[in-house]
Every structure is written in structure tokens, then in C-alpha cells.
Design an enzyme around this catalytic site. Structure first.
Site, PDB file in Angstrom:
ATOM      1  N   PHE A 201       0.858  -1.201   0.000  1.00 38.05           N
ATOM      2  CA  PHE A 201       0.000   0.000   0.000  1.00 38.05           C
ATOM      3  C   PHE A 201       0.886   1.239   0.000  1.00 38.05           C
ATOM      4  O   PHE A 201       0.563   2.245   0.618  1.00 38.05           O
ATOM      5  CB  PHE A 201      -0.895   0.031   1.254  1.00 38.05           C
ATOM      6  CG  PHE A 201      -1.901  -1.072   1.311  1.00 38.05           C
ATOM      7  CD1 PHE A 201      -2.366  -1.689   0.153  1.00 38.05           C
ATOM      8  CD2 PHE A 201      -2.416  -1.484   2.533  1.00 38.05           C
ATOM      9  CE1 PHE A 201      -3.315  -2.707   0.215  1.00 38.05           C
ATOM     10  CE2 PHE A 201      -3.370  -2.503   2.601  1.00 38.05           C
ATOM     11  CZ  PHE A 201      -3.814  -3.114   1.445  1.00 38.05           C
TER      12      PHE A 201
ATOM     13  N   CYS B 275       3.797   2.216  -2.736  1.00 39.00           N
ATOM     14  CA  CYS B 275       4.573   2.875  -3.785  1.00 39.00           C
ATOM     15  C   CYS B 275       3.913   4.195  -4.181  1.00 39.00           C
ATOM     16  O   CYS B 275       2.732   4.226  -4.510  1.00 39.00           O
ATOM     17  CB  CYS B 275       4.704   1.972  -5.000  1.00 39.00           C
ATOM     18  SG  CYS B 275       5.910   0.677  -4.689  1.00 39.00           S
TER      19      CYS B 275
ATOM     20  N   ASN C 248       7.541   2.426   3.089  1.00 44.36           N
ATOM     21  CA  ASN C 248       7.749   2.399   1.655  1.00 44.36           C
ATOM     22  C   ASN C 248       8.477   3.700   1.296  1.00 44.36           C
ATOM     23  O   ASN C 248       8.848   4.469   2.184  1.00 44.36           O
ATOM     24  CB  ASN C 248       6.406   2.269   0.934  1.00 44.36           C
ATOM     25  CG  ASN C 248       6.575   1.605  -0.423  1.00 44.36           C
ATOM     26  OD1 ASN C 248       7.378   2.056  -1.237  1.00 44.36           O
ATOM     27  ND2 ASN C 248       5.836   0.545  -0.665  1.00 44.36           N
TER      28      ASN C 248
ATOM     29  N   CYS D   3      41.188  20.109  20.043  1.00 48.30           N
ATOM     30  CA  CYS D   3      40.678  21.171  19.169  1.00 48.30           C
ATOM     31  C   CYS D   3      41.671  21.452  18.044  1.00 48.30           C
ATOM     32  O   CYS D   3      42.876  21.537  18.280  1.00 48.30           O
ATOM     33  CB  CYS D   3      40.456  22.440  19.987  1.00 48.30           C
ATOM     34  SG  CYS D   3      39.894  23.828  18.974  1.00 48.30           S
TER      35      CYS D   3
ATOM     36  N   CYS E  33      39.345  25.142  13.933  1.00 48.67           N
ATOM     37  CA  CYS E  33      38.651  25.494  12.701  1.00 48.67           C
ATOM     38  C   CYS E  33      37.631  26.600  12.973  1.00 48.67           C
ATOM     39  O   CYS E  33      37.122  27.218  12.046  1.00 48.67           O
ATOM     40  CB  CYS E  33      37.959  24.274  12.097  1.00 48.67           C
ATOM     41  SG  CYS E  33      36.612  23.626  13.110  1.00 48.67           S
TER      42      CYS E  33
ATOM     43  N   CYS F 246      27.575  28.796  16.708  1.00 47.99           N
ATOM     44  CA  CYS F 246      26.939  29.253  17.934  1.00 47.99           C
ATOM     45  C   CYS F 246      26.614  30.750  17.838  1.00 47.99           C
ATOM     46  O   CYS F 246      25.534  31.197  18.207  1.00 47.99           O
ATOM     47  CB  CYS F 246      27.840  28.977  19.140  1.00 47.99           C
ATOM     48  SG  CYS F 246      27.032  29.357  20.713  1.00 47.99           S
TER      49      CYS F 246
ATOM     50  N   CYS G  77      25.150  28.569  27.903  1.00 49.52           N
ATOM     51  CA  CYS G  77      25.007  27.455  26.952  1.00 49.52           C
ATOM     52  C   CYS G  77      23.682  26.748  27.217  1.00 49.52           C
ATOM     53  O   CYS G  77      23.370  26.403  28.353  1.00 49.52           O
ATOM     54  CB  CYS G  77      26.169  26.479  27.115  1.00 49.52           C
ATOM     55  SG  CYS G  77      25.990  24.986  26.127  1.00 49.52           S
TER      56      CYS G  77
ATOM     57  N   CYS H  60      22.460  22.813  23.206  1.00 50.53           N
ATOM     58  CA  CYS H  60      21.696  22.443  22.013  1.00 50.53           C
ATOM     59  C   CYS H  60      22.391  21.380  21.161  1.00 50.53           C
ATOM     60  O   CYS H  60      21.766  20.774  20.308  1.00 50.53           O
ATOM     61  CB  CYS H  60      21.401  23.673  21.171  1.00 50.53           C
ATOM     62  SG  CYS H  60      22.862  24.388  20.392  1.00 50.53           S
TER      63      CYS H  60
ATOM     64  N   CYS I   5      31.438  20.108  14.868  1.00 49.22           N
ATOM     65  CA  CYS I   5      32.866  19.929  15.175  1.00 49.22           C
ATOM     66  C   CYS I   5      33.446  18.750  14.396  1.00 49.22           C
ATOM     67  O   CYS I   5      32.937  17.637  14.498  1.00 49.22           O
ATOM     68  CB  CYS I   5      33.052  19.692  16.669  1.00 49.22           C
ATOM     69  SG  CYS I   5      34.782  19.352  17.089  1.00 49.22           S
TER      70      CYS I   5
END
Lengths: 420, 77, 447
Positions: free
Chosen positions: A133, A135, A200, A342, A345, A352, A379, A382, A389
Site C-alpha cells: 500500500f 509505492c 515504503n 581542538c 577550525c 553558535c 550554553c 543544544c 565539530c
């Protein structure tokens, strides 16, 4: 060594890995090759009035240099006469009695049509039936596939008709092209389904060629929407499995389908309530041999976890899947940057700064080098920084559990006392 | 933006009121945030009123945690 | 250990760092998972490379280790010493499209995991009552022993050295292959019930007859012996060393300041010569020169070894033939007198024949001379077994590895002859495996 055998609504299979109905299960030759490679079962490419297909039929979504992050197809159900498929199913079942063969079926929503095909496929010894039932392309324009799978009444009625004639377990395969999949899942259960399978493929248009302005794929310069599958759809499929698994009214086994390409994906689906999994796109990308690592990896995983059976995984994470209002508002987590890992980068900073809560800031180390640190009090935990990262271990999300839990629902009850 | 500072400011206002024998008597949440009505209920018979308009989510959470912990009298008067 | 010794050991740390976790995942996911993959065919032991890499991507490290070691019992060693650019990586289909997958490094990553976690990957087969003796616990011997144990044979390995592993333990410099790697592989084979008798030399500590009579089959995997004499005057002087023995001593923990500040000449330009030269450099030699009578084109060292030597500051003097070693009144080496060479027609080995230029000798100042001109064969032992051989290369049936004595099989460097294949650890491992298969097929009818 852990036992991989499963019992899916009475269908026994030596491992939880089945090929889903699709191009890889088109013929006896293919299904037999799959069984030789180790697949525990196969859902035969959907049987019904043989179609005529177009060329081309598939297109792939490449992402960041990796091929087939997503996959789109406009191929229809089998284009071979029923007798040919039935003969090959009978031969295959005879040669591989320990492997599960499920017949996928799609006919017009008429009682006598379902009765006829059910009788004919059960005569050749299939282990179960799966009602397609789902596609979203082509067949839906003929009132079949997802066109009937989107209407709970039609799902229930056709399941009921099938059950009238069927002696083997009936699995109803659901379409994700619907707002609430539990509505059709429930309809299938009401119709008497022994199990449900999902998902599906999803309505999709893969892309448009910038030079020719043709769609992908295109047929003589014209295209149409197709069914989307592959790794990209896995989270959608997983949530739909979870939605059904958490419904108290839906007590039938679930077969998980959608973007599964390795044993890890399979474990996730099983933890979320699937009793087995079906795979199609990954087999199209790499061949049937991928099942070797699925079997080996699952066995090693179960051994490591000290579990005796793959069935022990089924549903273990279902109780952890809740409504938003039942989540703890007091639980806190904060990001912390590990300077040892770290690589500077600065991607966490900019994501953030621009897209979250402006709490990752630059500071100067005693030796004059510039580095980043999280202002933890601001902070909100989240995860965005740790998601973007690229350096393993550089950002750790630190859990700061609260003494007392307070969910949104609890909070609203409290406030209501004060007229809030 | 240092939202935590605003939270501390709002929290301090709440704590000051509570420390001066104020009790929460009504809460109203709407598009503008949370309005918390306080009433002084000391032994001296003072009956001062105050309403705080809270903007910061952490403070709005703090208020309900106070209720949860029964640090304030939960029964409206 | 005093600080000097600690420093000495630090210079023998592995030159090439392990792959970082992120690097591993990026590289493993770059693998195309080819079907009927050329890398697998290029590996002498036919490791299913795409599959072991796929298993890295799914976090199935035990499965990855099993796939590798199934094919190659000394895979942790091979991950470090194989000339991958000539084998698997050289065959990678991505060579043309982009860059080949770093298969050797990925294999090393999986094997490092296995060395750290020690999963049980294999089990001994059900005992079939047959006994096999393996002479020599190098890669060929160990590989055959592992396979035979899995078939259910009771295997005894005789090793004349104090520790098993052969060349892997004693013959490859520690900064390319730390000893603990080879010894870990030995442990895996012992776990299958294989008895490894070290400090036991066949023909001396155990009689040849006892070996022939006491076992249903014998595998001769004795490898090669020490460096032959140069056959020039001055070889007996103090300061002349055998490259194999030099590396052996370093690997056994004998780090001396004997070479500190010295001028060294290494004679020969094979992989062992480079190992010896780079070893001397790390031991503090002020100048190390490799002297070779042919040219750069004919040298037998792998390109990556040659590159490494140049990076390490080793100097090469091509087309230079040592004529004699000169010493001072105390018998210490002072110089090597050499003759320049020109290259003539190709000889039987396909390399141009060196022709000495007369009357132009010159001296290279040296305190140390290291011979690395190939290895001798243990002909006395081969003859004591009464086996047919050609200059110490034991003759075997290429399919069954049977020698002229049908009960005796031979594998590894002991059957490595001029111009036939390459004397690689990985080739020895494969021959060991095949020998075990052949023995199993021969003795199967008797089980």
C-alpha cells in the site's frame, strides 16, 4: 554465540535480514543468489498485473563526494506474468526451504482481486504475504499503492479481504506519504493484519539538470516524482517505526524498512520496536554480499552485550521514546571544549554565534595563542557545536542532571493552579 | 548577548520579594512572557502587592521549580 | 634504564605513526567496496580488503580482524612491512581516479585494535591424531602451524632462537616493526595449542631422525642464514659487522654507543642494507654511506625503503666495488678501498653486469663496515635432511611444497630462489598456509 533466528508473526527466519520488495527480488535467480549470500528472507518484487516500465528508472543523490546518500526510483511492480514469478517462487522455496519468501502483492481495491491473487501465491508455498500500500509513483495514479495506502478505510478493507482468503501471515506495508502513520497502521490492525512493515518510499524529485533543465531521472525530457529511499530516509523511517511501536493499540510485529545498510542500522530499528528489517537500496548499491557484515557484526554485538538472541533487542528503546511534554525541562547539558583535541577550525564559534546562543568565545592563552571556550552559564546544551565539530573529542557535552525533574506537562499543571 | 546576566537579575528580584515575605499569588503567561503577581503576607499585617514581568526562559522555569519545590506557599489567596 | 638508554630506545620507536581515528573513518569510508577487487588479488595472501575495511566503517572491529587474520596469520607484521605500493595499494582502482586507499595503514589500525583487545578469532580444530613438525618459527613456519592447528593437527615448532617470530622478531628494524608485534602474532598461534620449542636447534638439540620418525609430516621453514663473507682482505678487522647480526642485536635490546660519531660504510643495497644503514644512523653514526657495485636502477630495496633512507640522511655511492678493508696497527677498520665500476650487458638475472675499471682505486674513510650482500643458506641442515637443492634453495613441487622427501615440505625463504617471486613476509605467510593445505590434503585420506 548469539542466536540470530527470529520469529516474525509466525514466519521463521535464520536471521532478521530480509531483502525488501524491489529490483533485487525481481527473479528467482536474484533471490537464490541472495540466499546464498546469507539473507534470511526475501520479499518478492510486488506481484500484480504485469506493468510496462520506462527507461531510465533510478537516480542517486550524491552528498559531499559520497554516492547514494539518497536514491529515487520510478520503477513499477513486476513486469513479468504471474505464472513466471510463481514458478520461480516455487523453485526457490523448494531449493531453500529454510529461507523465508514473502510475496508482495498489489491489485485493484476489489475483494475478488485480492482473493484470487492470495490463493494463487499461497499455492506455491510462500511463507507470508505483504500488501504493498505504499509505492508513491505510477501505481498510485491507478488507485493502487500509496493512493489506497493513504486512506485508512481502504487499508482496513483490503487487509480484511486478504485475511478472508489468506492462510499465511499478512503483513501490511505502509506508506510514509501521510501525516500520521499510526492512522493507517491502526487501520491495518483493524483489518486483521498479522504484522505491519514500514516505510515504503517517500515522494521525491531528485533534481534538475542545470544545463538541460531536465529532471533527474528523465525520460525523453520528461520526469515524474519517484520513491525516495537510502540512508537519507532512515531517520524518517525510524520515527515512524517508533510512533507505531509506542501505540498501545498496535500490538502486531513491525518489520523495519528505510535506509538500513548495516548491522548498526538494523540494531537501531530493532531497539525501536522492529522484529526484523528489510533492505533494498544498500543491496542495490553494493550487492547482496553486504549481509555478511550484517550477520557478523550483529553476532559480535550481541555477544559483547551478553545477549543470547537477536529477539532480545526488540523494543528495548521504545519506552524511551516520549512526547515532548514528558521531557525533563530541568535537565541541563553544556558544551565543553577540550583544547587537546581542538584543531581551531572555529566552526563551533561561528555556528553558535550566528545560529545558536552566542556562548562560544575567543580568549588568549598565556602563550599568546587564540583559543575558544564555552561560557557555560549561557550554553543551552543544544549540541550544535558538537554536531559541526570535525575533531573527535574536541567538544564534549557534559551532562548536569538536576535533582528534581520537571516536564512541560508537570509545569503547566502547576501553573494552572495559579491561573496561568 | 549574555542572557545569563538577565536571568540573574530577574532571579534576584524574585528572591528579594520572597525574602521579604512575599508569596506568589497569580501567574499569567502570554505572548509577552510571564507575569507573576506577589502579595506580602508577613506577621506585621503588611499587604503590599508587586508584579514581575519575566522575560528570560530560565527565570520562567525557575518560578515553576520554586512551586515544585514548595519553597513558596502553593495555595493562592 | 638511564637517560641515555631511554633516549636510545626512543629513537627506535615506530617511524610511522598510527592513523588517527578520524583519519581511519575518512579513509575507510572512501573505499569503494569493489566487487572482485584488484587489491584482494594483489595481496599474496588474498585478504578480503574491501570487507575488512567495510567492517571498520560499521564498527565491527572483531570481524575486521578476523577477515584479515583468516587470510594472513602474520597480518600485524605485514601491515607494517609489506611493500603495499607494489601490492594491494598499487592495485587500488582509485590510483587512476584519485589516490589509492591506505590499505596497509587501515590494516594496521585493525591489527592494533586486535593487539589491544585480544579477541578470540580462531579455534583449534578437533584433534585428528596426526602430528606435524615445523622447523623454524618465522612467518612461513608460524603460518603453516596456525593453519594446521585449525585443521586439527598436533603441531610442534622447533626454533633455535630464544624467541619465536624469525625475521619478524629479529630481522626487521624496530622502528619499522617493533618486536612486540611479532611476538603477539606468536601468542595467537600458541593459543591454538601449537607447541613452540625455542632454543631448540634441529640437528643439534633434536636429532633429524627423531623429527623424521616422530611426526607424520615435517615442514622446513628455516629461512636464510647470515650474510656471506665478502671474500676481500680485511674482513676480519675489528669494526666489520654482519647486517643481520647487527639488527638482531638491536632488536634484542642491545643498544650500544659503539657507533656514536662513527663513519660507517654499508655494503649492498637491498632492504637489509637500508635497515642496517638507518639503524646505524639512529645509533648515532655521524655518516653512513651505502656502497653498491651496480646503479640505482638495479638496487633491490623497495622504493619506499630507498626514500626513507634518503630522508634519514643515508648517502649512496653507486657503481662502487669494495676491494679491501684497511685497518690500523690495533686491527681497527680505517677505510674501505673501492674500485669504480661500469655496467655492461645484462646478465642472467636481467641486471647489467658490473665491470671493474682497473687502476682507479680510491679509499672511503670508515670506522665501521657492515656487510649486507644477501644471505647464506643453511646447506648443512638441508643436506642432513637429504633434500634436493640448488645452491641451498630447496627444490619443491610448486603446488604441494613437497621436497624430494615426500614427507618433508618446505616454505618461505628456504625455497626462495633467484628471480622467482620476492622474499617477502607476506609471501612466506601464504606459502605456509598453502603448505598446510597440501599436508592436509595428503594426510586427509589417512585420518
Amino acid at each position: 554465540m548469539a542466536d540470530l533466528h527470529i520469529d516474525f508473526a509466525g514466519i521463521k527466519s535464520k536471521n532478521p535480514f530480509w531483502l525488501a520488495s524491489g529490483p533485487p527480488t525481481n527473479t528467482g535467480y536474484q533471490v537464490q543468489r541472495a540466499f546464498d549470500a546469507g539473507w534470511g528472507g526475501a520479499v518478492w518484487k510486488t506481484l500484480g498485473d504485469p506493468v510496462i516500465n520506462v527507461t531510465s528508472r533510478f537516480s542517486g543523490l550524491n552528498y559531499g563526494g559520497q554516492r547514494v546518500a539518497g536514491f529515487n526510483n520510478i520503477e513499477l511492480i513486476t513486469d513479468r506474468p504471474l505464472e513466471v514469478n510463481l514458478r520461480e517462487i516455487r523453485e526457490t522455496k523448494r531449493a531453500y526451504p529454510d529461507h523465508a519468501i514473502i510475496a508482495s502483492l498489489m491489485v485493484e481495491p476489489k475483494q475478488e482481486k485480492w482473493h484470487e491473487i492470495v490463493k494463487r501465491v499461497e499455492d506455491v508455498g510462500v511463507d507470508g504475504l505483504e500488501l504493498n500500500f505504499g509505492c508513491p509513483h505510477g501505481m498510485a495514479e491507478r488507485r493502487m499503492g500509496s493512493a489506497s495506502g493513504q486512506v485508512p478505510d481502504l487499508v482496513e478493507k483490503q487487509t480484511y479481504w486478504t485475511k478472508e482468503a489468506a492462510e499465511t501471515p499478512v503483513i501490511v506495508k505502509l506508506t510514509p506519504n501521510i501525516t500520521d502513520i499510526t492512522a493507517t497502521a491502526d487501520a491495518a490492525v483493524q483489518g486483521g493484519a498479522d504484522a505491519i512493515s514500514m516505510i515504503n518510499t517517500i515522494n521525491s524529485l531528485m533534481g534538475v539538470d542545470l544545463d538541460t533543465w531536465n529532471t533527474f531521472p528523465n525520460i525523453a525530457g520528461k520526469g515524474t516524482h519517484g520513491g525516495y529511499s537510502g540512508p537519507a530516509v532512515k531517520p524518517i523511517a525510524l520515527s515512524m517505526v517508533a510512533e507505531c511501536a509506542t501505540q498501545p493499540d498496535i500490538q502486531v510485529p513491525i518489520s523495519g524498512i528505510g535506509g538500513i545498510e548495516n548491522w548498526q542500522d538494523a540494531v537501531e530499528f530493532m531497539l525501536m520496536g522492529a522484529s526484523n528489517v528489510q533492505v533494498c537500496t544498500a543491496a542495490m548499491h553494493h550487492g547482496f554480499r553486504i549481509v555478511e557484515d550484517m550477520i557478523d557484526g550483529l553476532t559480535n554485538y550481541l555477544d559483547e552485550k551478553g545477549l543470547n538472541s537477536a529477539m532480545d533487542l526488540v523494543g528495548q528503546s521504545v519506552s524511551k521514546y516520549k512526547k515532548w511534554g514528558d521531557l525533563d525541562l530541568n535537565h541541563k547539558r553544556v558544551a565543553r571544549i577540550n583544547q587537546d583535541y581542538c584543531i581551531h577550525c572555529n566552526k563551533c564559534h561561528i555556528s553558535c554565534e550566528d545560529a545558536a546562543h552566542q556562548c562560544i568565545e575567543f580568549y588568549t592563552e598565556s602563550d599568546g595563542t587564540r583559543a575558544l571556550k564555552v561560557r557555560e552559564e549561557d550554553c543551552v546544551g543544544c549540541n550544535l557545536c558538537s554536531i559541526v565539530c570535525p575533531a573527535d573529542g574536541a567538544i564534549e557535552m557534559i551532562e548536569q542532571p538536576s535533582d528534581v525533574s520537571m516536564t512541560w506537562n508537570e509545569r503547566q499543571r502547576l501553573i494552572s493552579v495559579f491561573g496561568g | 548577548m549574555h542572557e545569563h546576566q538577565f536571568y540573574l537579575e530577574e532571579k534576584q528580584k524574585i528572591d528579594t520579594l520572597l525574602g521579604n515575605e512575599f508569596r506568589i499569588v497569580a501567574i499569567n503567561e502570554n505572548l509577552s512572557g510571564m507575569f507573576v503577581a506577589f502579595k506580602q503576607m508577613g506577621d506585621q499585617g503588611n499587604t503590599a502587592h508587586a508584579t514581575l514581568h519575566l522575560l528570560i526562559p530560565e527565570t520562567r522555569k525557575y518560578v515553576t521549580n520554586l512551586l515544585l519545590a514548595e519553597k513558596v506557599d502553593q495555595s493562592p489567596t | 634504564m638511564d637517560s641515555a638508554a631511554t633516549h636510545a630506545w626512543k629513537i627506535f620507536d615506530e617511524v610511522k605513526p598510527d592513523m588517527k581515528p578520524k583519519e581511519v573513518m575518512e579513509e575507510a569510508n572512501r573505499c569503494l567496496f569493489c566487487y572482485d577487487a584488484p587489491c584482494m588479488k594483489a595481496c599474496p595472501t588474498h585478504i578480503d580488503v574491501p570487507l575488512f575495511i567495510k567492517k571498520i566503517t560499521t564498527g565491527n572491529m572483531k570481524g575486521s580482524a578476523r577477515i584479515i587474520m583468516e587470510a594472513n596469520p602474520v597480518a600485524a607484521t605485514c601491515a607494517r612491512v609489506c611493500p603495499t605500493e607494489e601490492l594491494c595499494e598499487g592495485a587500488c582502482v582509485l590510483n587512476d581516479a584519485s589516490l589509492p586507499i591506505m590499505i596497509g595503514d587501515l590494516q594496521r589500525h585493525t591489527m592494533n585494535w586486535a593487539m589491544k583487545n585480544n579477541p578470540q578469532l580462531f579455534e583449534a580444530g578437533e584433534q585428528n591424531g596426526k602430528r606435524v613438525a615445523v622447523i623454524g618459527a618465522g612467518p612461513a613456519g608460524l603460518s603453516s602451524a596456525r593453519e594446521l592447528a585449525r585443521y586439527g593437527y598436533q603441531v610442534t615448532v622447533f626454533e633455535k632462537q630464544a624467541e619465536a617470530g624469525g625475521l619478524d622478531t629479529y630481522g626487521i628494524v624496530p622502528f619499522r616493526l617493533p618486536k612486540h608485534v611479532a611476538l603477539w602474532e606468536v601468542e595467537q598461534i600458541k593459543k591454538l595449542g601449537v607447541s613452540i620449542q625455542t632454543n631448540t636447534e634441529v640437528g643439534k638439540d633434536v636429532s633429524i631422525q627423531a623429527v623424521l620418525d616422530g611426526f607424520d609430516a615435517v615442514i622446513l621453514a628455516i629461512g636464510m642464514a647470515h650474510v656471506p663473507p665478502l671474500g676481500i682482505p680485511g674482513e676480519e678487522l675489528d669494526g666489520v659487522f654482519d647486517a643481520i647480526q647487527l639488527i638482531e642485536r638491536v632488536k634484542s635490546g642491545h643498544v650500544t654507543d659503539r657507533f656514536s660519531g662513527k663513519k660507517a660504510v654499508v655494503i649492498g643495497a637491498g632492504n637489509t642494507a637500508i635497515d642496517a644503514a638507518t639503524c646505524l644512523k639512529r645509533l648515532g653514526a655521524a655518516r653512513v654511506q651505502i656502497v653498491y657495485r651496480r646503479s640505482e636502477k638495479e638496487m633491490t630495496a623497495y622504493p619506499f625503503e630507498y626514500r626513507f633512507a634518503k630522508e634519514e640522511g643515508i648517502e649512496f655511492r653507486w657503481q662502487t666495488q669494495p676491494k679491501r678493508i684497511e685497518g690500523d696497527e690495533n686491527g681497527n677498520v680505517t677505510s674501505v678501498v673501492c674500485a669504480p665500476i661500469m655496467l655492461g650487458e645484462k646478465d642472467a638475472s636481467g641486471r647489467r653486469r658490473p665491470i671493474e675499471i682497473d687502476n682507479a682505486p680510491f679509499a672511503i674513510n670508515a670506522d665501521i663496515v657492515v656487510k649486507a650482500i644477501g644471505q647464506m643458506r643453511d646447506i648443512p641442515l638441508i643436506e642432513a635432511f637429504d633434500l634436493a637443492h640448488d645452491h641451498g634453495v630447496v627444490a619443491v613441487d610448486p603446488l604441494t611444497y613437497q621436497t624430494s622427501n615426500p614427507k618433508v615440505y618446505a616454505a618461505g625463504d628456504v625455497i626462495f630462489g633467484n628471480g622467482k617471486g620476492e622474499a617477502m613476509v607476506v609471501a612466506a605467510a601464504e606459502q605456509g598456509k598453502k603448505t598446510a593445505q597440501a599436508i592436509h590434503e595428503q594426510l586427509l585420506s589417512k585420518i
